[in-house]
Design an enzyme around this catalytic site. Structure first.
Site, PDB file in Angstrom:
ATOM      1  N   LYS A  46       0.842  -1.202   0.000  1.00 23.36           N
ATOM      2  CA  LYS A  46       0.000   0.000   0.000  1.00 23.36           C
ATOM      3  C   LYS A  46       0.880   1.256   0.000  1.00 23.36           C
ATOM      4  O   LYS A  46       2.093   1.172   0.251  1.00 23.36           O
ATOM      5  CB  LYS A  46      -0.918  -0.019   1.227  1.00 23.36           C
ATOM      6  CG  LYS A  46      -0.172  -0.038   2.555  1.00 23.36           C
ATOM      7  CD  LYS A  46      -1.106  -0.405   3.716  1.00 23.36           C
ATOM      8  CE  LYS A  46      -0.359  -0.380   5.033  1.00 23.36           C
ATOM      9  NZ  LYS A  46      -1.187  -0.899   6.150  1.00 23.36           N
ATOM     10  N   TYR A 270      17.161  30.232   8.172  1.00 29.06           N
ATOM     11  CA  TYR A 270      15.959  30.965   8.575  1.00 29.06           C
ATOM     12  C   TYR A 270      15.881  31.106  10.086  1.00 29.06           C
ATOM     13  O   TYR A 270      16.196  30.161  10.828  1.00 29.06           O
ATOM     14  CB  TYR A 270      14.710  30.227   8.096  1.00 29.06           C
ATOM     15  CG  TYR A 270      14.433  30.373   6.630  1.00 29.06           C
ATOM     16  CD1 TYR A 270      14.228  31.621   6.054  1.00 29.06           C
ATOM     17  CD2 TYR A 270      14.343  29.243   5.821  1.00 29.06           C
ATOM     18  CE1 TYR A 270      13.952  31.739   4.704  1.00 29.06           C
ATOM     19  CE2 TYR A 270      14.060  29.352   4.469  1.00 29.06           C
ATOM     20  CZ  TYR A 270      13.874  30.609   3.908  1.00 29.06           C
ATOM     21  OH  TYR A 270      13.593  30.712   2.581  1.00 29.06           O
TER      22      TYR A 270
END
Ligand SMILES: *Cc1c(COP(=O)(O)O)cnc(C)c1O
Length: 377
Positions: A46, A270
């Site tokens: 899956k 950042y």
């Protein structure tokens, strides 16, 4: 190791290379099989083969002997059937989410088998079978404690009292799913086992399927007729806290774009979240949270240059990661050199731990813009 050596200009178009070792997936399948006696071994593929590419993983596992495949959704089953075309006999594809009215043409076309999770789904599948004039195969899912999918106890009672609800359905197996299988000592495992055995006894005699990857390691009484491993095939340790019995399947190497020397009080990235306390060498590599390298690894993750650890410093950006490579000899650091984000050995489980998650989530989050290289046995 250099990612841009030689004539391979292709590598320059990408920031990182994800190597997926199909031979290792096959080896893991064989290792799981040797732990099972008189129990067949399915393969759960899956979520696009846990992020690694079901179109490649599926055929590799079929080649290693897998005859039964599980996907979560019909769209995954349709794609898998195409990937497995031409195999004789055709592998069985089970769809864990079950069946809904309107999906008949898909299930017919791709010869998919639903895992029926409720009396409603049983009735809808039976209607589809009646319309086609022949009984149709299905798996029956009993909820033994997950409270997620599968017949809840009241619906199991009704089915046991009224077995004609299965008229038109040719049940192939009854299955259930473990909630705590990666904790071998958790009493819930045996409680679920007992509930599953009671449920089985109330239904027509059918083969049974119970164990996921970790369930296989709980002992033979958990094995029944068909095991359903997923994550162990892809190299995640199914026995946390103990040595990993599986072999590693993925390696993730990001390309160094730039190296610089900084000194206090320069900051990195950042938010100026990292401030150099002294002379520090920083390598910027070409991967980021857009590639599934979680932003939560800011200031926490560890990459490797060769076997030297290079801690992530500063914030993870969308496309870039900054590493403290002060301890790495400068001759190993140049644009194009590789930093292992998922290193050989315990790289995957280590990264999951640093990110505060599980290997399943690391794998299924792996980004789409890696250069994916599949290695065959
Ligand atoms: C995902 C899943 C599996 C496989 O589980 P792993 O822990 O990855 O081995 C097996 N059965 C069901 C019902 C699942 O949803």
């Amino acid at each position: 190791m250099d990612l841009t050596d030689g004539p391979d200009a292709e590598a320059l178009r990408y920031g990182a290379r994800l190597t997926i070792d199909l031979g290792a997936v096959q080896e893991n399948y064989r290792r799981l099989c040797t732990r099972l006696t008189d129990t067949a071994c399915a393969a759960v593929v899956k979520a696009d083969g846990y992020g690694l590419g079901a179109a490649k993983i599926g055929p590799a596992l079929a080649h290693a002997g897998a005859r039964d495949f599980f996907v979560a959704l019909p769209c995954e089953g349709l794609a898998l059937r195409e990937a497995l075309a031409g195999l004789d006999p055709p592998p069985r594809i089970f769809v864990l989410s079950g069946f809904e009215a309107g999906l008949g043409p898909d299930f017919d076309a791709a010869d998919m088998i639903p895992v029926l999770n409720s009396l409603g789904q049983i009735a809808t599948w039976r209607d589809h079978a009646v319309a086609g004039g022949a009984a149709l195969p299905a798996a029956l899912h009993i909820d033994s404690g997950m409270s997620r999918l599968g017949l809840p106890p009241a619906e199991l009672d009704l089915l046991a009292e009224e077995p004609n609800r299965l008229d038109g359905v040719a049940p192939l197996m009854v299955m259930s799913h473990l909630a705590c299988s990666e904790e071998a000592e958790n009493p819930m495992n045996r409680e679920q086992l007992a509930l599953f055995q009671v449920a089985r006894a109330r239904l027509p005699a059918l083969p049974a399927s119970f164990a996921n990857s970790s369930g296989i390691f709980l002992g033979p009484e958990f094995h029944f007729d068909l095991a359903r491993p997923g994550v162990a095939l892809y190299g995640v340790n199914p026995t946390p806290g103990q040595p990993n019995p599986m072999v590693q399947v993925v390696r993730l190497q990001a390309r160094i774009l730039q190296v610089r020397e900084i000194d206090a009080p320069t900051t990195v990235g950042y938010g100026a979240a990292f401030r150099a306390a002294g002379p520090t060498r920083i390598a910027t590599v070409a991967a980021g949270y857009a590639d599934g390298y979680f932003r939560s690894l800011s200031g926490r993750g560890t990459a490797f240059i060769g076997d030297i650890a290079a801690p992530v410093v500063g914030r993870i950006s969308m496309d870039l990661i900054t590493l403290d490579v002060t301890k790495v000899p400068p001759e190993k650091l140049h644009p194009g050199a590789a930093a292992d984000l998922i290193a050989p050995g315990d790289g995957l489980d280590r990264l999951a731990q640093e990110a505060g998650t599980i290997g399943y989530e690391i794998l299924t989050s792996l980004g789409r813009r890696y250069r994916r290289v599949y290695r065959s046995a």
